[in-house]
Design a protein around this motif. Structure first.
Motif, PDB file in Angstrom:
ATOM      1  N   LEU A 108      53.487  38.490  37.180  1.00 24.63           N
ATOM      2  CA  LEU A 108      52.410  39.002  36.332  1.00 24.63           C
ATOM      3  C   LEU A 108      51.929  37.922  35.371  1.00 24.63           C
ATOM      4  N   ALA A 109      52.843  37.074  34.943  1.00 26.90           N
ATOM      5  CA  ALA A 109      52.520  36.041  33.963  1.00 26.90           C
ATOM      6  C   ALA A 109      51.887  34.822  34.618  1.00 26.90           C
ATOM      7  N   THR A 110      51.228  34.042  33.804  1.00 20.78           N
ATOM      8  CA  THR A 110      50.576  32.827  34.302  1.00 20.78           C
ATOM      9  C   THR A 110      51.560  31.673  34.443  1.00 20.78           C
ATOM     10  N   ASP A 111      52.693  31.770  33.740  1.00 17.53           N
ATOM     11  CA  ASP A 111      53.714  30.719  33.816  1.00 17.53           C
ATOM     12  C   ASP A 111      55.073  31.348  33.531  1.00 17.53           C
ATOM     13  N   LEU A 112      56.081  30.534  33.289  1.00 13.91           N
ATOM     14  CA  LEU A 112      57.436  31.035  33.073  1.00 13.91           C
ATOM     15  C   LEU A 112      57.737  31.321  31.604  1.00 13.91           C
ATOM     16  N   THR A 123      56.638  33.758  24.554  1.00  9.60           N
ATOM     17  CA  THR A 123      55.274  34.251  24.740  1.00  9.60           C
ATOM     18  C   THR A 123      54.869  34.140  26.204  1.00  9.60           C
ATOM     19  N   PHE A 124      54.357  35.236  26.738  1.00  8.38           N
ATOM     20  CA  PHE A 124      53.855  35.276  28.115  1.00  8.38           C
ATOM     21  C   PHE A 124      52.396  35.723  28.105  1.00  8.38           C
ATOM     22  N   HIS A 125      51.600  35.069  28.948  1.00 16.72           N
ATOM     23  CA  HIS A 125      50.197  35.459  29.134  1.00 16.72           C
ATOM     24  C   HIS A 125      50.044  36.048  30.527  1.00 16.72           C
ATOM     25  N   LEU A 126      49.449  37.228  30.616  1.00 10.14           N
ATOM     26  CA  LEU A 126      49.290  37.912  31.902  1.00 10.14           C
ATOM     27  C   LEU A 126      48.058  37.410  32.648  1.00 10.14           C
ATOM     28  N   LYS A 127      48.178  37.387  33.968  1.00  9.57           N
ATOM     29  CA  LYS A 127      47.048  37.022  34.807  1.00  9.57           C
ATOM     30  C   LYS A 127      45.962  38.107  34.709  1.00  9.57           C
ATOM     31  N   PRO A 128      44.713  37.719  34.680  1.00  6.96           N
ATOM     32  CA  PRO A 128      43.654  38.741  34.722  1.00  6.96           C
ATOM     33  C   PRO A 128      43.504  39.275  36.148  1.00  6.96           C
ATOM     34  N   GLY A 129      43.054  40.495  36.260  1.00  3.92           N
ATOM     35  CA  GLY A 129      42.723  41.042  37.577  1.00  3.92           C
ATOM     36  C   GLY A 129      43.862  41.675  38.334  1.00  3.92           C
ATOM     37  N   VAL A 130      45.053  41.817  37.735  1.00  3.69           N
ATOM     38  CA  VAL A 130      46.154  42.520  38.384  1.00  3.69           C
ATOM     39  C   VAL A 130      45.966  44.013  38.133  1.00  3.69           C
TER      40      VAL A 130
END
Length: 580
Positions: A108-112, A123-130
């Motif tokens: 779900l996240a853009t990185d680890l 801190t985690f950033h979620l991918k858009p469009g999931v």
């Protein structure tokens, strides 16, 4: 993991391959050699080539899931199935055989994740469009909500990394009364920040757990959510009759552009439950008709080995990866007579692990354990600090019982999963020689963890196991032997109910170490110290043999899920042969 988590081999796991017990010693020797070569022939390999899109994959099972609710899912096979097919987590394991399957990749996240404040903030950033199965977008708030609901007393059994590490989590009971954790912040729909109570450099590894999958508050139905998790993965539930049948169909809103892990080859997955284990084995070996497009949920029974090992055409369809989990006989250290260390040590000496090995399929498919953590956490080989003979030492066991004031032995009860009944009988026989009379209670695998997790009503002995969630002693010893996280119901891991102040103090000291090499050595040393206090007896590390249908492709044992088939990549050679 219990489980894996997982964790851990779940006691629910069925016995691995046996090599046959009939015939003269020469025949046995040849069988063992032949079996060993055959069992490991496909290690790290992919069976069947590249799958084609489409068709129906059938899974044959003798049981239901323990849990599919991501807040409660912490059994190895169930985690594999849930996180590969139904829901996504912040981070996951790469799809691939062998060491490739142990690599962390974003999901779900853009990185680890990005650590700060000395790894106390992540801190985690979620991918858009999931998107979920209804087309709505997955948000950071949904991940926060599922982590919070994992604290609910009504939803026991799940991974407790959040409870162990999140700041301000002590006494939290979940979001049902509108209470939320301040240590999880969501500045916007695509950002989630975790504040930990102490540094934890391995936190990204923990976010592989189903606890870190999203659940929208609007879809939460408490304990009933187990029957119908809301999909953020490539498939959704079309129907689910508990103990009978589960049907998955495509989640048309899943976008493979956002997912580098899941291939989602089949159009449909059908899991047929309640079958007899011997029936499953025979059907998979024969691979006739629709069964050519089927896979087994459980490992092959020892009794079926003679139908597989002599036949190259069947052996080539067999996977047999290590579970990387240690089977253990755990003793209730808070209840007499197992509150006496000499009684527990007597059990260590009385247990005939050679007999356990035979009951589990022999040396081709199991390794005897001389430590709690598996060999992978000792650089490839477990130490043998106690040097107890593999066949046990009955005289020493009786001597220890006499010193404990039990010269005539005693009677006790042991709970095992149905699949471990043969192992239980081997334990019963060997402990009986020392005067410890064991009554066996078997439990259906789907109810096993709930039964032994009820600390007030469980038996003195349980046969279960644990798997590291990732390559670190921090995911093994604290989960199995830290007494501060024992629950009255839904208790996981520490089934010996071991509460030892020196052990817990040392765990905290090791957890604070910033040098990974130093910490690793310290976990290894602590393993031996706990072993000397004998809360549990390490027994085996198993393999997980699976015979697949002839129309199966893209199949391998995922080492991060205890050798179970990786449902992210499996499919069919010819989908036209499996429509429906």
């Amino acid at each position: 993991m219990n489980k894996r988590t997982c964790t851990a081999l779940a006691a629910a796991m069925v016995a691995t391959l046996a090599l046959g017990t009939a015939g003269c010693s020469a025949d046995k020797s040849r069988s063992a050699h032949h079996g060993s070569a055959g069992a490991n022939a496909n290690a790290g390999a992919v069976i069947g080539g590249t799958p084609q899109q489409g068709g129906t994959l059938t899974v044959l099972s003798n049981q239901d899931f323990t849990h599919l609710d991501p807040a409660r899912n912490w059994v190895m096979n169930d985690m594999d199935f849930g996180t590969r097919l139904l829901y996504r987590t912040l981070v996951t394991y790469q799809a691939g055989p062998g060491a490739e399957g142990g690599k962390l990749v974003p999901d779900l996240a853009t990185d680890l994740g990005t650590p700060s404040d000395g790894t106390k903030t992540w801190t985690f950033h979620l991918k858009p469009g999931v998107k979920y199965e209804d087309g709505s977008e997955v948000t950071a708030q949904d991940v926060k909500y599922n982590v919070e609901r994992s604290f609910s007393p009504d939803l026991p059994g799940g991974a407790d990394y959040a409870a162990r590490y999140l700041a301000g989590a002590e006494g939290y009971q979940g979001p049902a009364q509108g209470k939320h954790l301040d240590s999880i912040r969501t500045p916007d729909d695509h950002t989630i920040v975790f504040q930990l109570r102490k540094p934890f450099a391995e936190f990204a590894n923990a976010t592989v757990m189903p606890t870190f999958a999203p659940v929208p508050k609007s879809q939460d139905k408490g304990p009933q959510y187990d029957n119908r998790p809301f999909s953020s993965g490539p498939y959704k539930i079309e129907s689910y009759a508990r103990g009978k049948k589960l049907v998955l169909v495509r989640n048309e809103h899943w976008d493979r552009k956002t997912d580098q892990v899941r291939k989602a080859y089949p159009d449909k997955l059908v899991m047929v439950m309640g079958l007899k284990p011997n029936e499953i084995d025979d059907r998979m070996i024969a691979s006739q008709g629709a069964d050519a497009s089927a896979v087994p949920w459980y490992a092959l029974r020892p009794e079926s080995a003679a139908k597989v090992l002599p036949r190259p055409e069947v052996r080539k369809r067999m996977l047999s990866e290590s579970t990387n989990c240690t089977d253990m006989l755990q003793m209730h250290t808070g209840r007499a007579p197992f509150d006496q260390v000499k009684v527990r040590q007597a059990v260590q000496y009385a247990l005939d692990r050679d007999t356990m090995l035979t009951a589990s399929g022999g040396p081709a498919f199991n390794d005897l354990s001389t430590a709690y953590m598996p060999a992978s956490l000792f650089g490839g080989k477990q130490p043998d600090t106690l040097r107890i003979p593999a066949a046990g030492d009955v005289a020493k066991a009786r001597e220890l019982l006499k010193e404990a004031g039990k010269p005539d032995g005693f009677s006790t009860k042991m709970t095992v999963s149905m699949g471990d009944k043969g192992r239980a009988e081997a334990i019963q026989e060997s402990l009986g020689k020392a005067g410890i009379k064991v009554t066996i209670e078997t439990v259906d695998p789907s109810a096993f963890y709930a039964t032994i997790g009820d600390t007030k009503n469980r038996t003195d002995l349980v046969y279960t196991g644990w798997c590291p969630d990732y390559p670190s002693g921090s995911t093994f010893l604290p989960f199995v032997f830290d007494g501060r996280y024992i629950k009255e119901k839904g208790n996981s891991g520490n089934h010996s109910l071991f509460r030892d102040q020196d052990t817990m103090k040392r765990m905290d000291e090791i957890a604070a170490m910033t040098d990974a090499k130093q910490a690793n050595a310290a976990w290894q040393e602590l393993d031996g110290r706990i072993l000397a206090k004998a809360p549990a007896v390490p027994v085996l590390v198993r393999r997980w043999p699976l015979v697949l249908g002839t129309n199966i492709a893209g199949a391998y044992g995922q080492t991060s899920f205890g050798g179970q088939l990786d449902y992210a990549s499996v499919g069919l050679k010819d989908p036209s042969k499996a429509r429906g």
